[in-house]
Scaffold this motif. Structure first.
Motif, PDB file in Angstrom:
ATOM      1  N   GLU A  38       0.743  -1.264  -0.190  1.00 16.54           N
ATOM      2  CA  GLU A  38       0.022   0.033   0.085  1.00 16.54           C
ATOM      3  C   GLU A  38       0.819   1.186   0.165  1.00 16.54           C
ATOM      4  N   LEU A  39       0.554   2.278  -0.980  1.00 12.96           N
ATOM      5  CA  LEU A  39       1.463   3.394  -1.007  1.00 12.96           C
ATOM      6  C   LEU A  39       0.441   4.482  -0.626  1.00 12.96           C
ATOM      7  N   PRO A  40       1.037   5.660   0.092  1.00 15.93           N
ATOM      8  CA  PRO A  40       0.292   6.863   0.363  1.00 15.93           C
ATOM      9  C   PRO A  40       0.002   7.461  -0.766  1.00 15.93           C
ATOM     10  N   GLU A  41      -1.272   8.077  -0.618  1.00 17.35           N
ATOM     11  CA  GLU A  41      -1.808   8.812  -1.510  1.00 17.35           C
ATOM     12  C   GLU A  41      -0.987  10.253  -1.866  1.00 17.35           C
ATOM     13  N   GLY A  42      -0.709  10.280  -3.148  1.00 15.82           N
ATOM     14  CA  GLY A  42       0.294  11.439  -3.230  1.00 15.82           C
ATOM     15  C   GLY A  42      -0.594  13.048  -3.536  1.00 15.82           C
ATOM     16  N   ARG A  43       0.197  13.789  -3.743  1.00 15.25           N
ATOM     17  CA  ARG A  43      -0.554  15.119  -4.025  1.00 15.25           C
ATOM     18  C   ARG A  43      -1.044  15.121  -5.628  1.00 15.25           C
ATOM     19  N   ASN A  44      -0.428  14.507  -6.290  1.00 11.19           N
ATOM     20  CA  ASN A  44      -0.880  14.506  -7.596  1.00 11.19           C
ATOM     21  C   ASN A  44      -0.351  13.171  -8.187  1.00 11.19           C
ATOM     22  N   LEU A  45      -1.081  12.812  -9.293  1.00 10.99           N
ATOM     23  CA  LEU A  45      -0.722  11.258 -10.111  1.00 10.99           C
ATOM     24  C   LEU A  45       0.533  11.084 -10.457  1.00 10.99           C
ATOM     25  N   ASN A  46       1.334  12.216 -10.490  1.00 10.94           N
ATOM     26  CA  ASN A  46       2.755  11.944 -11.200  1.00 10.94           C
ATOM     27  C   ASN A  46       3.700  11.276 -10.002  1.00 10.94           C
ATOM     28  N   GLU A  47       3.172  12.066  -8.937  1.00 10.80           N
ATOM     29  CA  GLU A  47       4.138  11.520  -7.618  1.00 10.80           C
ATOM     30  C   GLU A  47       3.756  10.072  -7.328  1.00 10.80           C
ATOM     31  N   GLU A  48       2.451  10.012  -7.457  1.00 12.95           N
ATOM     32  CA  GLU A  48       2.066   8.460  -6.968  1.00 12.95           C
ATOM     33  C   GLU A  48       2.454   7.649  -7.952  1.00 12.95           C
ATOM     34  N   GLY A  49       2.571   7.823  -9.344  1.00 12.25           N
ATOM     35  CA  GLY A  49       3.157   7.170 -10.517  1.00 12.25           C
ATOM     36  C   GLY A  49       4.622   6.945 -10.036  1.00 12.25           C
ATOM     37  N   GLU A  50       5.685   7.731  -9.696  1.00 10.11           N
ATOM     38  CA  GLU A  50       6.845   7.326  -9.425  1.00 10.11           C
ATOM     39  C   GLU A  50       6.791   6.458  -8.271  1.00 10.11           C
ATOM     40  N   ALA A  51       6.250   6.640  -7.274  1.00  7.29           N
ATOM     41  CA  ALA A  51       6.357   5.708  -6.231  1.00  7.29           C
ATOM     42  C   ALA A  51       5.830   4.084  -6.648  1.00  7.29           C
ATOM     43  N   ILE A  52       4.710   4.244  -7.471  1.00  9.32           N
ATOM     44  CA  ILE A  52       4.184   2.862  -8.121  1.00  9.32           C
ATOM     45  C   ILE A  52       5.267   2.371  -8.858  1.00  9.32           C
ATOM     46  N   LEU A  53       5.818   2.962  -9.727  1.00 13.51           N
ATOM     47  CA  LEU A  53       7.033   2.237 -10.434  1.00 13.51           C
ATOM     48  C   LEU A  53       7.933   1.860  -9.965  1.00 13.51           C
ATOM     49  N   LYS A  54       8.427   2.478  -8.926  1.00 10.75           N
ATOM     50  CA  LYS A  54       9.508   2.028  -7.819  1.00 10.75           C
ATOM     51  C   LYS A  54       9.282   0.780  -7.228  1.00 10.75           C
ATOM     52  N   SER A  55       7.941   0.359  -7.064  1.00  6.07           N
ATOM     53  CA  SER A  55       7.246  -0.816  -6.365  1.00  6.07           C
ATOM     54  C   SER A  55       7.239  -2.081  -7.199  1.00  6.07           C
ATOM     55  N   CYS A  56       7.117  -1.659  -8.350  1.00  9.07           N
ATOM     56  CA  CYS A  56       7.070  -2.823  -9.368  1.00  9.07           C
ATOM     57  C   CYS A  56       7.931  -3.838  -9.664  1.00  9.07           C
ATOM     58  N   VAL A  57       7.508  -5.115  -9.666  1.00  6.09           N
ATOM     59  CA  VAL A  57       8.554  -6.100 -10.009  1.00  6.09           C
ATOM     60  C   VAL A  57       7.992  -7.129 -10.957  1.00  6.09           C
ATOM     61  N   GLY A  58       8.740  -7.475 -12.053  1.00  8.52           N
ATOM     62  CA  GLY A  58       8.082  -8.348 -12.955  1.00  8.52           C
ATOM     63  C   GLY A  58       7.386  -7.772 -13.900  1.00  8.52           C
ATOM     64  N   LYS A  59       6.183  -8.575 -14.528  1.00 10.13           N
ATOM     65  CA  LYS A  59       5.129  -7.780 -15.564  1.00 10.13           C
ATOM     66  C   LYS A  59       4.337  -7.180 -14.724  1.00 10.13           C
TER      67      LYS A  59
END
Length: 145
Positions: A38-59
């Protein structure tokens, strides 16, 4: 054993959603190691996007309305292919504002569960159920009718 990751923005506040998710994760433990981040909600989608991509593994499988629609059987085949190749899968659920274009572009698959809009907490329950259903289909279980 297959490794499945679920990366999602925001926490589940309602006890009934948490109970449903816990039940499906318990059922899934026979087939796969499932990790929910679970990632904290960011101030905008770009901030959230950066955190999401750093958390992704595999497909990377992004859940978004403009993605392709799969039947439960097709999702089962997709998961089986990943399992057979020994690849991890990361399912991505955005916040109530959705996912940034950056995350969608980086995804290996954009998957739509419906043209309807669902609360992101409920989408987590639906996703867990469909992953469980996929493993039951692949294993020849009676759960899927």
């Amino acid at each position: 054993m297959q490794k499945i990751n679920i990366v999602c923005v925001g926490k589940i506040k309602e006890a009934f959603y948490r109970s449903a998710i816990e039940e499906y994760l318990k059922r899934l433990s026979r087939f796969a190691r499932v990790e929910v981040k679970e990632l904290p909600e960011g101030r905008n989608l770009n901030e959230e996007g950066e955190a999401i991509l750093k958390s992704c593994v595999g497909k990377k499988i992004a859940l978004c309305v403009e993605g392709v629609s799969f039947s439960s059987e097709r999702l089962a085949k997709h998961i089986k292919c990943l399992t057979d190749r020994g690849e991890e899968a990361t399912f991505i659920i955005g916040s109530s504002c959705g996912l940034s274009d950056k995350v969608k572009f980086a995804a290996d698959l954009k998957l739509s569960f419906s043209e309807m809009t669902f609360p992101h907490q409920l989408m987590r329950v639906i996703l867990c159920e469909q992953i469980y259903r996929a493993f039951m289909i692949n294993g020849g279980g009676e759960y899927h009718k």
